[in-house]
Structures are given as structure tokens and as C-alpha cells.
Design a protein around this motif. Structure first.
Motif, short mmCIF file in Angstrom:
data_model
loop_
_atom_site.label_atom_id
_atom_site.label_comp_id
_atom_site.label_asym_id
_atom_site.label_seq_id
_atom_site.Cartn_x
_atom_site.Cartn_y
_atom_site.Cartn_z
N MET A 1 -4.98 6.67 -2.84
CA MET A 1 -4.30 5.40 -1.68
C MET A 1 -4.68 4.16 -2.69
O MET A 1 -5.12 3.71 -3.42
CB MET A 1 -5.08 4.06 -0.60
CG MET A 1 -4.11 3.73 0.31
SD MET A 1 -5.35 2.87 1.23
CE MET A 1 -6.04 4.26 2.00
N ARG A 2 -2.70 3.32 -3.08
CA ARG A 2 -2.47 2.24 -4.19
C ARG A 2 -2.45 1.29 -3.84
O ARG A 2 -1.35 1.65 -2.30
CB ARG A 2 -1.36 3.31 -5.02
CG ARG A 2 -1.62 4.87 -6.42
CD ARG A 2 -0.32 4.87 -6.69
NE ARG A 2 -0.83 5.71 -7.31
CZ ARG A 2 0.33 6.96 -8.07
NH1 ARG A 2 1.31 6.78 -7.91
NH2 ARG A 2 -0.41 7.75 -8.99
N ILE A 3 -2.58 0.29 -4.23
CA ILE A 3 -2.40 -1.41 -3.48
C ILE A 3 -2.57 -2.09 -4.45
O ILE A 3 -2.92 -1.81 -5.87
CB ILE A 3 -3.78 -1.50 -3.22
CG1 ILE A 3 -4.57 -0.91 -1.98
CG2 ILE A 3 -3.68 -2.92 -2.35
CD1 ILE A 3 -5.73 -0.63 -1.29
N LYS A 4 -1.22 -3.05 -4.02
CA LYS A 4 -1.45 -3.48 -5.32
C LYS A 4 -1.04 -4.97 -4.60
O LYS A 4 -0.16 -5.02 -3.76
CB LYS A 4 0.51 -3.27 -5.76
CG LYS A 4 0.90 -4.42 -6.81
CD LYS A 4 2.47 -3.61 -7.97
CE LYS A 4 2.28 -4.61 -9.07
NZ LYS A 4 3.85 -4.56 -8.72
N GLY B 1 -1.54 -9.18 -8.10
CA GLY B 1 -1.06 -8.63 -8.68
C GLY B 1 -1.85 -7.58 -9.06
O GLY B 1 -1.41 -6.90 -9.40
N GLN B 2 -3.15 -8.07 -8.25
CA GLN B 2 -3.97 -6.18 -9.32
C GLN B 2 -3.37 -4.67 -8.30
O GLN B 2 -3.30 -5.40 -7.38
CB GLN B 2 -5.17 -6.80 -8.41
CG GLN B 2 -7.10 -5.74 -8.75
CD GLN B 2 -8.02 -6.75 -7.60
OE1 GLN B 2 -7.85 -7.44 -7.65
NE2 GLN B 2 -9.54 -5.24 -8.54
N VAL C 1 0.57 -1.17 -0.52
CA VAL C 1 0.39 0.09 0.17
C VAL C 1 1.05 1.14 0.11
O VAL C 1 1.92 1.29 0.91
CB VAL C 1 -0.98 0.28 1.20
CG1 VAL C 1 -0.23 -0.43 2.52
CG2 VAL C 1 -1.94 0.91 0.93
N ASP C 2 0.51 2.30 -0.80
CA ASP C 2 1.06 3.22 -0.92
C ASP C 2 0.21 4.26 -0.39
O ASP C 2 -0.78 4.46 -1.77
CB ASP C 2 1.82 3.13 -2.39
CG ASP C 2 3.01 5.43 -2.11
OD1 ASP C 2 3.22 5.19 -1.09
OD2 ASP C 2 3.10 5.51 -3.24
N ILE D 1 -7.68 3.88 -4.81
CA ILE D 1 -8.40 4.55 -4.28
C ILE D 1 -8.67 6.26 -3.32
O ILE D 1 -7.86 5.71 -2.43
CB ILE D 1 -9.16 3.41 -2.78
CG1 ILE D 1 -8.99 1.80 -3.41
CG2 ILE D 1 -10.36 3.72 -2.07
CD1 ILE D 1 -9.17 0.78 -2.21
N PRO D 2 -9.38 6.94 -3.32
CA PRO D 2 -9.54 8.09 -3.37
C PRO D 2 -9.95 8.18 -1.90
O PRO D 2 -11.25 7.83 -1.82
CB PRO D 2 -10.52 8.89 -4.16
CG PRO D 2 -11.64 7.83 -5.19
CD PRO D 2 -10.71 6.43 -4.36
N PHE D 3 -9.29 9.22 -1.37
CA PHE D 3 -9.98 9.34 0.08
C PHE D 3 -10.07 11.03 0.69
O PHE D 3 -9.10 12.06 -0.18
CB PHE D 3 -9.16 8.63 1.29
CG PHE D 3 -7.44 9.07 1.70
CD1 PHE D 3 -7.86 10.39 2.16
CD2 PHE D 3 -7.10 7.95 0.57
CE1 PHE D 3 -6.36 10.70 1.65
CE2 PHE D 3 -5.71 8.57 0.87
CZ PHE D 3 -5.62 9.79 1.72
#
Length: 258
Positions: free
Chosen positions: A37-40, A88-89, A18-19, A93-95
Motif C-alpha cells: 500500500m503506497r501512501i502519500k 508530502g511523506q 492511497v494506492d 506498507i506491505p500486507f
């Protein structure tokens, strides 16, 4: 999906990442903070229970002449409910949420940060910590400019435990100023504590008087050399500018000295 990858993911190796990225470099208390929020996904599919963001800071606790630093969660915001994250998805997500008025200013290295955690069942939660830069609210800036006009120089700022004045948080932020030539003979230090409101600011003004002779020694021994008073400034009064606020502060300080 190998059993070995499951074991690694449960230990945080090859698990989801998460970043958190915010939209601005600088914020002020009460302002809306927004970002993404970037989730990989990792090497296996994982169930994400929920995603929370916590706004945190540190404050000093003094007990028996010992000082310790304690972490405080100022507010917690739910970003997302649970979902299934595939191998790998990649997701964004905006917040957004409003920074509490009690958010400290990050002067004198006072830390404020966002801490993001993914709630992953049967695995170590990946976390992300992002420092924030918090500048004074415009109401506070007007007061600081007024203090500067009176010749005081910023010395330091700390958050210290004071649950009664904290208004929902266990600390207050103290701003300390050294006197200029006009007050150097009478004042050791000027301290301000500010309580922001949507329509103004309450300022606790504490004057640490410089002791002179026997009377000064006695006052210091019994903590009588410190005097404080509340000053409430409305948005309308603050709009008159730093010169007007300096006059108000000067009158209050002079009353405390005499």
C-alpha cells in the motif's frame, strides 16, 4: 501550515492519497493475496487512525419478483494501526491475507475488488478500489472440465442471496450450463453451487428438466421439474481427474432424470 489548506484537506482536496498494488494478476479462492500500500501525504500533516482493506463483491437479492444488487464485504483486514503522516511523506506498507474460500470467481463479469480506506480524523477518508481477477480453484476446475466432457456448455454465473448455504456470507455463486446433444431432449439447464473445503469440494447439482406434454406443464407449475442432489468429492477422488468425475456426475444426473 495554513488554515486554508486545513479546510481543503478536510474536504479531501490536497489530503493524503492511497494506492494499493497486489503482487499477482490472478488469484484463486483460498490463495494468499499479498501486495503493498503506497501512501502519500498531502499538503498538511494528518493523523491516520488506522488502515483497513476490505474484500468485496456484489450479489443479487430477489423480492416480489424484483431484483436488486447488494454490495457485500467478504472479509476485512487491518493493515496498520494509527500513525502521524507528515506533509508530502511517502510510505509503503506491505500486507497479506488469505482469500476466503467463499470468494467468487470473476466469470461472467462477477465483480470482486479490494477497497482500501485511510481513517483520517475530521476529514474525508481517501479510498482506493482495485478490481481482482479470481479464477476457479483447482478443485472447481476439475468439476468444470468434467461437466464439459459431458457436453454441457457454460452459460452464465451469478451470486445470489442464500444465507443458509453461504457459510458466513449471505450469497452463493451459481454456475449455469446449457446441455449438449446427449442431454438436450431431457435437460433445460444444469446448475452447480460449490462449497470449497481444504480437503475437497461439495457440489450442489440441480437439474432443470425439460417439460414435455401435460405432465411436464404440471411439473413446471409446481416446481417439480427441478431436482437437486449433493455430491461430495474428496481431494483424493478429484486427483483421479475429470474423466472419473464426469462418470460420477453422469450417474448422478441420470438418477435425477429417472
Amino acid at each position: 501550515m495554513s488554515f486554508f489548506n486545513k479546510i481543503l484537506a478536510s474536504a479531501g482536496i490536497g489530503s493524503a492519497k492511497v494506492d494499493t498494488l497486489v503482487d499477482q494478476a490472478v488469484y484463486v479462492p483460498g490463495e494468499e493475496l499479498s501486495g503493498i500500500m503506497r501512501i502519500k501525504g498531502g499538503k498538511i500533516d494528518q493523523e491516520i487512525g488506522k488502515i483497513d482493506i476490505e474484500l468485496k463483491t456484489e450479489y443479487i437479492v430477489e423480492h416480489d419478483d424484483k431484483k436488486t444488487i447488494t454490495t457485500c464485504c467478504i472479509t476485512r483486514v487491518k493493515v496498520s494501526d494509527g500513525f502521524h503522516l507528515k506533509q508530502g511523506q511517502e510510505l509503503e506498507i506491505p500486507f497479506s491475507f488469505q482469500l476466503p474460500l467463499e470468494t467468487p470467481v470473476t466469470h461472467a463479469k462477477q465483480p470482486v475488488w479490494l477497497e482500501t480506506a485511510l481513517d483520517i480524523d475530521m476529514a474525508l477518508d481517501p479510498t482506493d478500489r482495485d478490481s481482482l481477477k479470481i479464477e476457479p480453484h483447482p478443485y472447481m476446475s476439475t468439476v468444470f472440465e468434467a461437466v464439459h466432457l459431458l457436453g454441457f456448455r457454460f452459460r452464465s454465473s451469478t451470486c445470489e442471496r442464500h444465507p443458509k448455504l453461504g457459510r458466513g456470507v449471505p450469497y452463493v455463486q451459481e454456475f449455469e450450463f446449457a446441455p449438449g446433444p446427449e442431454y438436450a431432449r431431457d435437460i433445460e439447464e444444469l446448475e452447480l453451487i460449490m462449497q470449497l473445503e481444504p480437503e475437497g469440494v461439495h457440489v450442489l447439482v440441480e437439474v432443470d428438466r425439460r417439460g414435455r406434454g401435460l405432465s411436464g406443464w404440471l411439473e413446471a407449475a409446481f416446481d417439480m421439474d427441478e431436482r437437486h442432489a449433493w455430491l461430495s468429492l474428496s481431494r483424493e477422488e478429484l486427483s483421479y481427474g475429470p474423466d472419473h468425475i464426469a462418470d460420477v456426475l453422469e450417474e448422478l444426473i441420470d438418477r435425477q432424470l429417472h
